[in-house]
Design a protein around this motif. Structure first.
Motif, PDB file in Angstrom:
ATOM      1  N   SER A 245      -5.242  -2.473  -1.493  1.00 21.21           N
ATOM      2  CA  SER A 245      -6.334  -2.571  -0.527  1.00 21.21           C
ATOM      3  C   SER A 245      -6.522  -1.182   0.057  1.00 21.21           C
ATOM      4  O   SER A 245      -5.886  -0.222  -0.387  1.00 21.21           O
ATOM      5  CB  SER A 245      -6.009  -3.594   0.573  1.00 21.21           C
ATOM      6  OG  SER A 245      -4.979  -3.113   1.417  1.00 21.21           O
ATOM      7  N   HIS A 246      -7.385  -1.059   1.069  1.00 22.93           N
ATOM      8  CA  HIS A 246      -7.646   0.268   1.618  1.00 22.93           C
ATOM      9  C   HIS A 246      -6.415   0.899   2.241  1.00 22.93           C
ATOM     10  O   HIS A 246      -6.328   2.122   2.368  1.00 22.93           O
ATOM     11  CB  HIS A 246      -8.780   0.197   2.650  1.00 22.93           C
ATOM     12  CG  HIS A 246      -8.392  -0.477   3.931  1.00 22.93           C
ATOM     13  ND1 HIS A 246      -8.266  -1.843   4.045  1.00 22.93           N
ATOM     14  CD2 HIS A 246      -8.091   0.028   5.155  1.00 22.93           C
ATOM     15  CE1 HIS A 246      -7.912  -2.153   5.282  1.00 22.93           C
ATOM     16  NE2 HIS A 246      -7.797  -1.046   5.975  1.00 22.93           N
TER      17      HIS A 246
ATOM     18  N   HIS B 149     -11.329  -9.502   1.480  1.00 24.86           N
ATOM     19  CA  HIS B 149     -10.860  -8.359   0.710  1.00 24.86           C
ATOM     20  C   HIS B 149      -9.471  -7.890   1.154  1.00 24.86           C
ATOM     21  O   HIS B 149      -8.881  -7.017   0.510  1.00 24.86           O
ATOM     22  CB  HIS B 149     -11.863  -7.195   0.790  1.00 24.86           C
ATOM     23  CG  HIS B 149     -12.047  -6.645   2.173  1.00 24.86           C
ATOM     24  ND1 HIS B 149     -13.104  -7.014   2.982  1.00 24.86           N
ATOM     25  CD2 HIS B 149     -11.317  -5.760   2.897  1.00 24.86           C
ATOM     26  CE1 HIS B 149     -13.014  -6.369   4.144  1.00 24.86           C
ATOM     27  NE2 HIS B 149     -11.936  -5.619   4.112  1.00 24.86           N
ATOM     28  N   ASP B 150      -8.958  -8.449   2.245  1.00 22.68           N
ATOM     29  CA  ASP B 150      -7.604  -8.111   2.698  1.00 22.68           C
ATOM     30  C   ASP B 150      -6.526  -8.978   2.050  1.00 22.68           C
ATOM     31  O   ASP B 150      -5.331  -8.742   2.269  1.00 22.68           O
ATOM     32  CB  ASP B 150      -7.494  -8.284   4.222  1.00 22.68           C
ATOM     33  CG  ASP B 150      -8.363  -7.305   4.994  1.00 22.68           C
ATOM     34  OD1 ASP B 150      -8.470  -6.141   4.558  1.00 22.68           O
ATOM     35  OD2 ASP B 150      -8.928  -7.706   6.027  1.00 22.68           O
TER      36      ASP B 150
ATOM     37  N   LEU C 163      -3.881  -9.898  -0.004  1.00 19.69           N
ATOM     38  CA  LEU C 163      -3.016  -9.132  -0.893  1.00 19.69           C
ATOM     39  C   LEU C 163      -2.476 -10.003  -2.020  1.00 19.69           C
ATOM     40  O   LEU C 163      -2.124 -11.158  -1.815  1.00 19.69           O
ATOM     41  CB  LEU C 163      -1.860  -8.528  -0.094  1.00 19.69           C
ATOM     42  CG  LEU C 163      -2.270  -7.551   1.017  1.00 19.69           C
ATOM     43  CD1 LEU C 163      -1.065  -7.157   1.850  1.00 19.69           C
ATOM     44  CD2 LEU C 163      -2.943  -6.317   0.428  1.00 19.69           C
TER      45      LEU C 163
END
Length: 282
Positions: free
Chosen positions: A15-16, A167-168, A170
């Motif tokens: 992720s970011h 989108h977080d 994991l």
């Protein structure tokens, strides 16, 4: 086992602000742990250059990480690490994520974790629930792999992964693949806590509730005579909300901190009807 160095072999951004990193073992070491049936955890050592509030160098920092790889994996182990912004007293995750291939992580294998009296996970309960907040998925995915990879173990696994945004989430790809590989043994649910959740989101919404526990997790042991164990892992606040805080035993004779103990069961799981014997706070 003392402090060892583990070279970074590969890394992938998840992720970011989080990375999956693969480390190698020494040539004379087949597994990270001493028993490939048991969960592993490593205390990572980082010599920090940060200064504390009195402008003194922080020095050696330690933080524990549970590999996401099966403990029977040979010659390597994988860590899922979030790169929190370095602050005095912290920065281990950021340092790990910034390692380059060929550089080494320094750490020490931790003692086996006793879960209600035994380090064994497989074949102990009829069903287990895994409640993960963010990177709390790491140790829990290792537990799932231990159970699911044993064809002689028929334990049902219920995984609830709670994250801020979609989108977080994991390891979603790996989790969904595990569910496809074990359709009658692994049941996966997701919940989001952020503000901008798409209208067609099919998972849960919220950080946790009694209804969520009753729908996404196996029932308490007292409900039907079958045995249940719920593992909870996440930030202190997340764990406290779901199961209550972890306590400490009295200080040891040498003045050091007493060992961590489970403490009373509180929070969502207590309200949902579970007993302390049904729950383990990771």
């Amino acid at each position: 086992m003392g402090v060892s160095s583990y070279p970074l072999l590969e890394k992938w951004q998840q992720s970011h602000d989080s990375w999956l990193l693969r480390f190698g073992l020494s040539t004379d070491q087949k597994f990270l742990g001493t028993d490939p049936r048991l969960p592993t955890c490593i205390s990572v050592h980082h010599d920090s250059s940060l200064l504390d509030e009195d402008n003194n160098q922080v020095g050696l920092l330690k933080k524990s990480y549970s590999p996401i790889s099966h403990p029977a994996t040979e010659r390597t182990f994988d860590l899922l690490v979030k790169a929190y912004t370095p602050v005095p007293g912290g920065g281990v995750g950021d340092a790990i994520c910034n390692l380059r291939v060929g550089q080494s992580l320094v750490g020490k294998l931790k003692a086996e974790r006793l879960v209600h009296g035994s380090p064994l996970i497989g074949k102990r309960w009829n069903r287990i629930g895994l409640v993960a907040g963010g990177t709390g998925i790491a140790p829990l995915i290792q537990l799932a792999r231990i159970i699911l990879d044993d064809p002689a173990d028929d334990t049902k696994v219920y995984l609830l992964s709670i994250n801020r945004n979609e989108h977080d989430i994991l390891m979603r790809k790996e989790i969904d693949q595990l569910a496809k590989d074990h359709p009658n043994r692994l049941y996966v649910s997701y919940s989001l806590t952020g503000k901008n959740i798409r209208s067609d989101w099919e998972g849960y919404i919220g950080r946790g509730s009694v209804d969520m526990a009753k729908n996404a997790l196996p029932p308490p042991s007292s409900s039907d005579g079958k045995t249940t164990m719920i593992f909870v892992c996440g930030t202190d606040g997340f764990r406290d909300m779901w199961a209550g805080p972890i306590a400490r035993a009295p200080p040891l004779p040498d003045g050091s901190k007493g060992p961590k103990i489970q403490g009373d069961l509180l929070g969502v799981l207590k309200e949902a009807g579970y007993e302390a014997s049904d729950v383990f706070k990771y």
